[in-house]
Design an enzyme around this catalytic site. Structure first.
Site, PDB file in Angstrom:
ATOM      1  N   GLY A  49       3.715  23.681  -8.616  1.00 41.17           N
ATOM      2  CA  GLY A  49       4.348  23.560  -9.747  1.00 41.17           C
ATOM      3  C   GLY A  49       5.713  22.703 -10.031  1.00 41.17           C
TER       4      GLY A  49
ATOM      5  N   GLY B 254       6.533  20.320 -12.491  1.00 37.69           N
ATOM      6  CA  GLY B 254       6.597  20.566 -14.034  1.00 37.69           C
ATOM      7  C   GLY B 254       7.802  20.790 -14.539  1.00 37.69           C
TER       8      GLY B 254
ATOM      9  N   GLY C  40       9.734  23.594 -12.734  1.00 38.03           N
ATOM     10  CA  GLY C  40       9.811  23.221 -11.432  1.00 38.03           C
ATOM     11  C   GLY C  40      10.599  21.910 -10.643  1.00 38.03           C
TER      12      GLY C  40
ATOM     13  N   TYR D 185      -3.700  35.603 -20.327  1.00 38.12           N
ATOM     14  CA  TYR D 185      -2.763  34.899 -19.546  1.00 38.12           C
ATOM     15  C   TYR D 185      -1.888  35.910 -19.037  1.00 38.12           C
ATOM     16  CZ  TYR D 185       1.536  32.447 -18.792  1.00 38.12           C
ATOM     17  OH  TYR D 185       2.612  31.927 -17.983  1.00 38.12           O
TER      18      TYR D 185
ATOM     19  N   LYS E 183      -1.099  36.967 -14.730  1.00 35.56           N
ATOM     20  CA  LYS E 183      -0.044  36.825 -14.204  1.00 35.56           C
ATOM     21  C   LYS E 183       0.539  38.274 -13.742  1.00 35.56           C
ATOM     22  CE  LYS E 183       2.106  33.486 -14.030  1.00 35.56           C
ATOM     23  NZ  LYS E 183       2.031  32.274 -12.928  1.00 35.56           N
TER      24      LYS E 183
ATOM     25  N   LEU F 133      10.997  29.730 -21.893  1.00 37.41           N
ATOM     26  CA  LEU F 133      11.955  28.711 -21.435  1.00 37.41           C
ATOM     27  C   LEU F 133      12.002  27.751 -22.439  1.00 37.41           C
ATOM     28  CD1 LEU F 133      10.962  28.680 -17.634  1.00 37.41           C
ATOM     29  CD2 LEU F 133      12.934  29.678 -18.791  1.00 37.41           C
TER      30      LEU F 133
ATOM     31  N   HIS G 263       5.067  24.767 -26.473  1.00 35.61           N
ATOM     32  CA  HIS G 263       5.550  26.348 -26.872  1.00 35.61           C
ATOM     33  C   HIS G 263       6.224  25.884 -28.135  1.00 35.61           C
ATOM     34  CE1 HIS G 263       4.829  27.026 -22.648  1.00 35.61           C
ATOM     35  NE2 HIS G 263       4.420  28.214 -23.308  1.00 35.61           N
TER      36      HIS G 263
ATOM     37  N   ARG H 176      11.717  36.329 -30.755  1.00 39.24           N
ATOM     38  CA  ARG H 176      11.547  35.659 -29.454  1.00 39.24           C
ATOM     39  C   ARG H 176      13.110  35.732 -28.741  1.00 39.24           C
ATOM     40  NH1 ARG H 176       7.412  37.289 -30.582  1.00 39.24           N
ATOM     41  NH2 ARG H 176       5.339  36.258 -30.430  1.00 39.24           N
TER      42      ARG H 176
END
Length: 312
Positions: free
Chosen positions: A12, A15, A18, A138, A142, A168, A181, A211
């Site tokens: 990744g 990305g 990344g 999801y 993980k 993020l 997102h 959040r």
């Protein structure tokens, strides 16, 4: 661990997160960083992963690759999110063990926490309930990395560490409605509404959910520090330690974009997890990480980049 002479594989690595992790590694003097591309290596296929490891011979692996998305994506393709993330994680960890990798850093998610975790979320509460329903497939996929790395350390002495990272944000994130997102999605909604002259922007949920956000450069620095210094398979939270409601976030974004109309919340659509805020003391104690970018500053940079990118 001195990374300068290590062969580091970053799944990744091309990305959103990344690219920043690779930049952190290079800035720290790491001279051998390999970034497999998804069009060349399908990490869901065991044989492809083993072939990658045979070719690159990594000494350190940072596993960032994931299939991700907002609430809409989690509702639309829960099976894909579970299947793909579970297989990628399992194959990368097993290939790392078989290849004699010295250290693996797995990047998990705040979505693995139970729906009603007491705030602030402490790592010891990770197993105290079931995740919020819309992102449970999801989050659970993980979460299996936590189990796998603990089991591998106990059976094989394999050095794997696991970071639980909050949402993020920052320049360079996608605003594709199918995958984005909340922050890039809201920036795009407000920018589109302003351009069209709309007086109302519709936002899912009640606006009351909260959040926690971490600027992407801070997140990348945390991963680099953990790669150098962390040595436990127990999960460690990575975040800013601050929370904001979706209603406050939407208004802050609208103000920065210049949208002056009404923000309408639709309670028929899901809020997702009611609250999110991490206890970030373990990261500070174990590898010296603290967030440095204030949310207001990071949001300014993010909005400016996205508006420029959209031509807005």
């Amino acid at each position: 661990m001195d990374l300068a002479d290590k062969r580091v594989l970053v799944t990744g690595g091309a990305g959103f997160l990344g690219r920043h992790v690779v930049a952190q590694l290079q800035a720290a003097g790491c001279r051998h960083v390999s970034v497999p591309r998804s069009r060349e290596v399908d990490l869901r296929r065991e044989a492809a992963v083993h072939a990658l490891f045979a070719r690159e011979r990594p000494q350190v692996v940072i596993h960032l690759a994931a299939v991700v998305g907002g609430i809409g994506a989690n509702r639309a393709m829960p099976g894909t999110l579970f299947h793909d993330n579970l297989l990628m994680g399992a194959h990368v960890v097993e290939a790392s063990r078989q290849a004699g990798v010295e250290k693996l850093v797995a990047v998990g998610t705040v979505c693995s926490y139970p729906k009603h975790t007491p705030v602030p979320f402490r790592e010891d509460d990770l197993w105290s309930g079931y995740p919020e329903e819309t992102n449970a497939p999801y989050g659970l996929a993980k979460k299996m990395l936590v189990v796998q790395l603990d089991a591998y350390r106990r059976q094989y002495g394999f050095n794997g560490v696991n970071l639980l990272v909050v949402n993020l944000y920052g320049p360079g994130d996608t605003d594709d409605p199918a995958r984005s997102h909340v922050i890039p999605a809201l920036i795009r909604k407000c920018a589109d509404a302003k351009r069209r002259g709309d007086r109302v922007v519709d936002v899912w949920g009640t606006g009351a959910a909260t959040r926690e956000f971490l600027y992407v450069e801070d997140g990348a620095r945390a991963i680099r520090l953990a790669t150098e210094r962390l040595d436990t398979s127990e999960p460690v939270n990575v975040g800013s330690g601050a929370e904001i409601s979706i209603a406050e976030l939407a208004r802050a974004i609208a103000d920065r974009v210049g949208f002056t109309g009404e923000i309408h919340f639709d309670p028929r659509e899901p809020d997702g997890q009611p609250r999110r805020r991490l206890d970030v003391q373990r990261a500070k104690a174990l590898f010296g990480f603290e967030a440095t970018v204030a949310f207001a500053d990071g949001l300014d940079r993010t909005v400016a980049w996205q508006l420029s990118h959209l031509g807005g």
